[in-house]
Design a protein around this motif. Structure first.
Motif, mmCIF file in Angstrom:
data_model
loop_
_atom_site.group_PDB
_atom_site.id
_atom_site.type_symbol
_atom_site.label_atom_id
_atom_site.label_comp_id
_atom_site.label_asym_id
_atom_site.label_seq_id
_atom_site.Cartn_x
_atom_site.Cartn_y
_atom_site.Cartn_z
ATOM 1 N N GLY A 64 0.782 -1.229 0.000
ATOM 2 C CA GLY A 64 0.000 0.000 0.000
ATOM 3 C C GLY A 64 0.810 1.274 0.000
ATOM 4 O O GLY A 64 0.245 2.368 -0.080
ATOM 5 N N GLN A 65 2.124 1.168 0.083
ATOM 6 C CA GLN A 65 2.975 2.354 0.151
ATOM 7 C C GLN A 65 3.545 2.692 -1.226
ATOM 8 O O GLN A 65 3.521 1.877 -2.152
ATOM 9 N N ILE A 66 4.107 3.899 -1.346
ATOM 10 C CA ILE A 66 4.710 4.319 -2.612
ATOM 11 C C ILE A 66 5.906 3.447 -2.964
ATOM 12 O O ILE A 66 6.306 3.381 -4.138
ATOM 13 N N ARG A 119 -7.977 8.804 5.457
ATOM 14 C CA ARG A 119 -8.196 7.990 4.263
ATOM 15 C C ARG A 119 -7.064 6.986 4.115
ATOM 16 O O ARG A 119 -5.945 7.222 4.539
ATOM 17 N N ASN A 120 -7.392 5.872 3.472
ATOM 18 C CA ASN A 120 -6.369 4.890 3.108
ATOM 19 C C ASN A 120 -6.213 4.897 1.598
ATOM 20 O O ASN A 120 -7.019 4.312 0.876
ATOM 21 N N CYS A 121 -5.201 5.603 1.130
ATOM 22 C CA CYS A 121 -4.943 5.677 -0.302
ATOM 23 C C CYS A 121 -3.745 4.788 -0.620
ATOM 24 O O CYS A 121 -2.707 4.878 0.038
ATOM 25 N N TYR A 122 -3.905 3.912 -1.612
ATOM 26 C CA TYR A 122 -2.851 2.965 -1.976
ATOM 27 C C TYR A 122 -2.330 3.322 -3.364
ATOM 28 O O TYR A 122 -3.026 3.156 -4.372
ATOM 29 N N ALA A 123 -1.099 3.810 -3.402
ATOM 30 C CA ALA A 123 -0.539 4.358 -4.637
ATOM 31 C C ALA A 123 -0.502 3.341 -5.771
ATOM 32 O O ALA A 123 -0.713 3.694 -6.940
ATOM 33 N N ASP A 124 -0.236 2.060 -5.440
ATOM 34 C CA ASP A 124 -0.127 1.066 -6.508
ATOM 35 C C ASP A 124 -1.459 0.809 -7.201
ATOM 36 O O ASP A 124 -1.488 0.287 -8.325
ATOM 37 N N GLU A 125 -2.581 1.184 -6.580
ATOM 38 C CA GLU A 125 -3.889 1.005 -7.205
ATOM 39 C C GLU A 125 -4.344 2.231 -7.987
ATOM 40 O O GLU A 125 -5.323 2.163 -8.731
ATOM 41 N N HIS A 126 -3.650 3.361 -7.807
ATOM 42 C CA HIS A 126 -4.146 4.607 -8.392
ATOM 43 C C HIS A 126 -3.141 5.347 -9.272
ATOM 44 O O HIS A 126 -3.547 6.105 -10.148
ATOM 45 N N LYS A 156 3.132 13.729 -6.731
ATOM 46 C CA LYS A 156 1.818 13.946 -6.122
ATOM 47 C C LYS A 156 1.375 12.717 -5.331
ATOM 48 O O LYS A 156 0.862 12.817 -4.205
ATOM 49 N N PHE A 157 1.566 11.535 -5.918
ATOM 50 C CA PHE A 157 1.143 10.311 -5.243
ATOM 51 C C PHE A 157 2.083 9.947 -4.093
ATOM 52 O O PHE A 157 1.653 9.396 -3.084
ATOM 53 N N LYS A 158 3.351 10.268 -4.243
ATOM 54 C CA LYS A 158 4.300 9.997 -3.165
ATOM 55 C C LYS A 158 3.964 10.812 -1.916
ATOM 56 O O LYS A 158 4.053 10.314 -0.782
ATOM 57 N N LEU A 159 3.533 12.052 -2.116
ATOM 58 C CA LEU A 159 3.262 12.940 -0.993
ATOM 59 C C LEU A 159 1.846 12.800 -0.440
ATOM 60 O O LEU A 159 1.642 12.926 0.777
#
Length: 382
Positions: free
Chosen positions: A148-150, A265-272, A253-256
């Protein structure tokens, strides 16, 4: 008082009126049924003309400096002539925590096609012990990956960077340690190399697991309406892989601003990241197939997909997965809106999936036993 003079009736030549009518008809016809040559398109721009489509786009706002620079770089990459290599290869990129349990199966799949593929392995936890000569010496410099991380995106970009060094690599497939092939090598090779498509899963999900993960800190470059979701298991052609490596704007943008436990929120970079990158920048929309060629079963409704165990591996299961010819996307809101799209290859409907996951290592023997039959041309479950 003198009588007011009345204007005499119009007595102009009728040919002028006829000419005006004819010109009007020609202009309207050219707009509705536009000619295809560039000169005519320039004179009579209509919806079917490339020039019309080019000038039709009007930015809703002024681009930032970084956006303008990113757009220039991307356009230059996309306008480069297609690389015509005499021996195009597929780069199979394995993202794994350690040892790859299905190396013997992949060796069966790859044998006899040594000049048509490359292997790259990113092991995030420990160095793998390879059992196949195809995988020996193919480990790249790796770093730890957290779900879930960058760092997951970092590993994917790292694999792409190493694979792009070989100019013969023309298609790039991301695979996990639990992935297996569904067809024989020739079928998969022809499907990917000759399709001239990138298979990047992408759809708009207005629910909590979609745009509900969006952060306004991504403005102005990433607006909420452009935020997308999709499976991380991509398959992309070389030109799109270069675009990914050239991107720093959207990656930053996604890293930050896309990570677990951010602002509730739980945002998962690999999905977006990948779906949004190719959507917001409108990179080659006709060259992107909005589904992944790797099948995953989410029917159990859990945080992780179904794990296939040895008892699950039957000819019926494998043929059932191979026979799927429609790609489904379901939103995560209460409406559960389902969109269905046929999987097309050069206009012909074909099976959506070339690979599948997640398979427990205990399934290896069963899969190897069935491999010669389940990778054959037969598609429909029996």
């Amino acid at each position: 008082m003198s009588e007011s003079r009345q204007r005499p009736p119009f007595k102009g030549p009728r040919w002028i009126i006829t000419l005006v009518v004819l010109v009007t008809v020609v202009v309207i016809t050219a707009f509705v049924y536009p000619p295809r040559n560039s000169v005519a398109c320039y004179m009579f721009s209509g919806p079917g003309c490339p020039l019309y489509q080019q000038f039709l786009f009007v930015p809703t706002r002024e681009l930032t400096d970084t956006e303008a620079a990113a757009q220039v770089v991307t356009n230059e990459i996309m306008n480069l002539p297609e690389s015509k290599r005499p021996n195009p290869k597929i780069a199979f990129m394995f993202l794994t925590p350690g040892t790859l349990p299905f190396e013997p199966l992949w060796e069966m799949f790859l044998r006899g096609h040594e000049n048509k593929f490359s292997i790259y392995v990113h092991a995030s936890k420990k160095s793998p012990l390879h059992t196949s000569s195809y995988f020996v010496g193919r480990d790249i410099h790796s770093r730890k990956v957290a779900w879930g991380q960058i760092s997951m995106v970092d590993a994917e970009r790292r694999l792409l960077a190493h694979a792009l060094i070989d100019p013969d690599n023309q298609h790039f497939v991301l695979l996990s340690d639990s992935c297996v092939p569904l067809f024989d090598f020739n079928y998969i090779y022809n499907h990917l190399i000759f399709a001239n498509l990138s298979f990047i899963d992408c759809f708009e999900d207005p629910g909590p697991h979609g745009s509900g993960r969006y952060s306004q800190h991504m403005l102005p470059e990433v607006e909420k309406k452009d935020f997308r979701k999709g499976s991380q298991w991509f398959s992309m052609k070389r030109r799109h892989a270069i675009v990914v490596m050239a991107d720093s704007l959207y990656y930053t943008k996604f890293k930050l601003f896309c990570r677990p436990n951010m602002e509730g929120r739980n945002c998962y970079a690999d999905e977006h990241y990948f779906p949004t990158l190719f959507n917001v920048s409108m990179i080659d929309p006709n060259g992107i197939a909005n589904w992944s060629v790797t099948h995953v079963d989410w029917s159990e409704g859990k945080w992780h997909p179904r794990l296939y165990n040895a008892r699950d591996i039957t000819p019926y299961l494998l043929r059932k997965i191979k026979s799927i010819q429609l790609a489904y996307h379901v939103t995560s809101d209460l409406k559960k809106v389902t969109t269905v799209k046929p999987c097309l290859w050069k206009g012909e409907q074909r099976p959506c999936y070339l690979f599948a996951r997640k398979f427990n290592p205990e399934t290896l023997d069963r899969l190897m036993y069935l491999f010669p039959n389940y990778t054959s041309a037969g598609l429909k479950p029996r």
